[in-house]
Scaffold this active site. Structure first.
Site, short mmCIF file in Angstrom:
data_model
loop_
_atom_site.label_atom_id
_atom_site.label_comp_id
_atom_site.label_asym_id
_atom_site.label_seq_id
_atom_site.Cartn_x
_atom_site.Cartn_y
_atom_site.Cartn_z
CB ALA A 12 -1.58 7.48 -4.21
N GLY A 71 0.90 -1.28 0.06
CA GLY A 71 0.01 0.13 -0.10
C GLY A 71 0.75 1.14 0.00
CG ASN A 72 -0.28 4.73 -1.54
OD1 ASN A 72 -0.98 5.63 -0.97
ND2 ASN A 72 -0.83 3.92 -2.36
NE ARG A 73 3.88 8.05 5.10
CZ ARG A 73 4.73 8.93 5.34
NH1 ARG A 73 5.81 8.78 4.62
NH2 ARG A 73 4.42 10.21 5.92
#
Ligand code: CTP
Length: 412
Positions: free
Chosen positions: A280, A213-215
């Site tokens: 994102a 995943g990403n932030r």
């Protein structure tokens, strides 16, 4: 100190206006509460007086020498009515003025925000629908009611949005007016438009408990959705793994992976006047997912994860347009490198993606993830460039919508 008139009309949700009042006073607003007589049946004048620090009156017969029925509306920077009942909106739509609040609405030349609350039947009645349309056409910001539990055991559309949401919208409106957005119809310049906003960061499953995943926090996308709703748009917000409260009056579709995000965006883009890809999406996903938890091995070796590239949703919707007149907006986080500056890379990305606008964040000085503020440049495929100084994500959201609106072809 901005002067706010907080109107309260007679519904059970009047008690929630106490929380709204608190938010206004604690953030430096000068608030005068103007309840209707019916509102005082639910929450008494002493509560409003104590929380606002000012005398409270519902009729036009107190302090007549100060001409309150005209003065309050004339001197206000913002009038917010929460809850706004069907009756209050009917009066406002028709210019009736038989108490202090309706007189104030008639004399106010500042922005007006109404937060309706009523039973579903009343909200859906053609009379209310027509009154809301009339008010919106005059530039009144009418927040869509929320769905959920109503006064009794029944549920449906008609709940007062959370005080926090009403407060955010009211603050947005005040900020727009102070930065020069005209009062009146321009405040609701997205009325009649359907916009789609994606937000958050997608996750690609490795096994039942792990993901890549990403932030991304989703804050910018949520600010965009809230701003569009306040400007009168019908908003579909496609949220990837965001833990923020639903913005008032916005349809929220929840997704997890880039594939799910793509499906949801393609499905809603077909009827949209604008699509803003603030999400994102993970660019890669594991070639295979394990149905069972991947275990450690005793020999200390680690499993290799083979990735494959995800489809580029922005590029796809920009190059195969469902509607040729739709405005497509992308985001880019750039640092600049040996091949070019932040803006060089961003211009190249704008051309590569085929979108109409690209909102560029310079992230070389640190990430913007999770921060309430943002700083950006909005590049247009027609060569335009708008510098957005450091400010709130909500201020950036409004400037993005300004750029979108200026590219719309007028309604036929
Ligand atoms: N985007 C998308 N689908 C993807 C990846 C990104 O629609 N699979 C969108 C994002 O929502 C955003 C924009 O494309 O609007 C970001 O562009 P992207 O090429 O992902 O930027 P970077 O990840 O910074 O790309 P690169 O590393 O190639 O510069």
């Amino acid at each position: 100190m901005p002067r706010v008139v907080l109107g309260v009309s007679g519904g059970i949700a009047a008690y929630k206006a106490c929380e709204l009042l608190r938010r206004f006073t604690e953030s430096g607003h000068d608030v005068t509460v103007v309840p209707t007589a019916a509102a005082l049946e639910f929450v008494g004048a002493p509560t409003w007086a104590a929380l606002s620090g000012k005398p409270v009156s519902a009729d036009v017969w107190s302090g007549v020498h100060e001409v309150p029925h005209v003065r309050l509306g004339q001197t206000a920077d913002l009038v917010v009515v929460a809850p706004a009942t069907a009756d209050l909106m009917a009066k406002a739509a028709h210019g009736l003025a038989d108490d202090l609040l309706t007189n104030t609405l008639l004399t106010a030349r500042c922005p007006v925000v109404l937060a309706p609350a009523m039973h579903t039947e009343m909200w859906e009645h053609p009379a209310t629908t027509a009154n809301v349309a009339t008010l919106r056409s005059r530039g009144v910001v009418v927040i869509e009611p929320a769905e959920g539990r109503l006064t009794g055991a029944d549920t449906g559309k008609g709940r007062l949005p959370e005080p926090e949401e009403i407060f955010e919208i009211a603050r947005d409106v005040l900020a727009r007016v102070s930065t020069g957005a005209s009062v009146g119809a321009a405040l609701t310049d997205l009325a009649g438009r359907h916009v789609v906003v994606s937000a958050g960061g997608t996750r690609e499953r490795l096994d039942p408990v792990r993901f890549l995943g990403n932030r991304s926090s989703g804050l910018q996308g949520y600010a965009l959705a809230r701003a569009a709703a306040a400007r009168g748009a019908e908003v579909t917000l496609i949220a990837a793994n965001v833990s923020l409260p639903d913005p008032a009056g916005v349809k929220v579709v929840r997704v997890e992976s880039t594939a799910e995000l793509r499906d949801a965006v393609l499905a809603s883009a077909a009827g949209a006047d604008a699509v803003v890809m603030a999400a994102a999406p993970a660019d890669f996903r594991p070639v295979s997912q394990s149905d069972v938890k991947i275990k450690k091995s005793d020999d200390g070796s680690a499993p290799a994860i083979t990735l494959q590239q995800n489809p580029d949703i922005l590029k796809e919707i920009a190059t195969h347009r469902a509607r040729p007149d739709a405005v497509i907006v992308g985001f880019a986080a750039e640092t600049g490198d040996a091949t070019g500056s932040v803006l060089d890379l961003a211009r190249a990305k704008l051309a590569r993606k085929g979108c109409d606008l690209l909102v560029v964040n310079d992230v070389s000085g640190g990430a913007v993830f999770g921060s309430a503020d943002n700083e950006a440049v909005i590049l247009g495929s027609d060569g335009t460039s708008v510098d957005v100084p450091h400010g709130s994500k909500s201020a950036l959201a409004h400037l993005i919508w300004d750029s979108v609106v200026s590219r719309f072809t007028p309604h036929s």
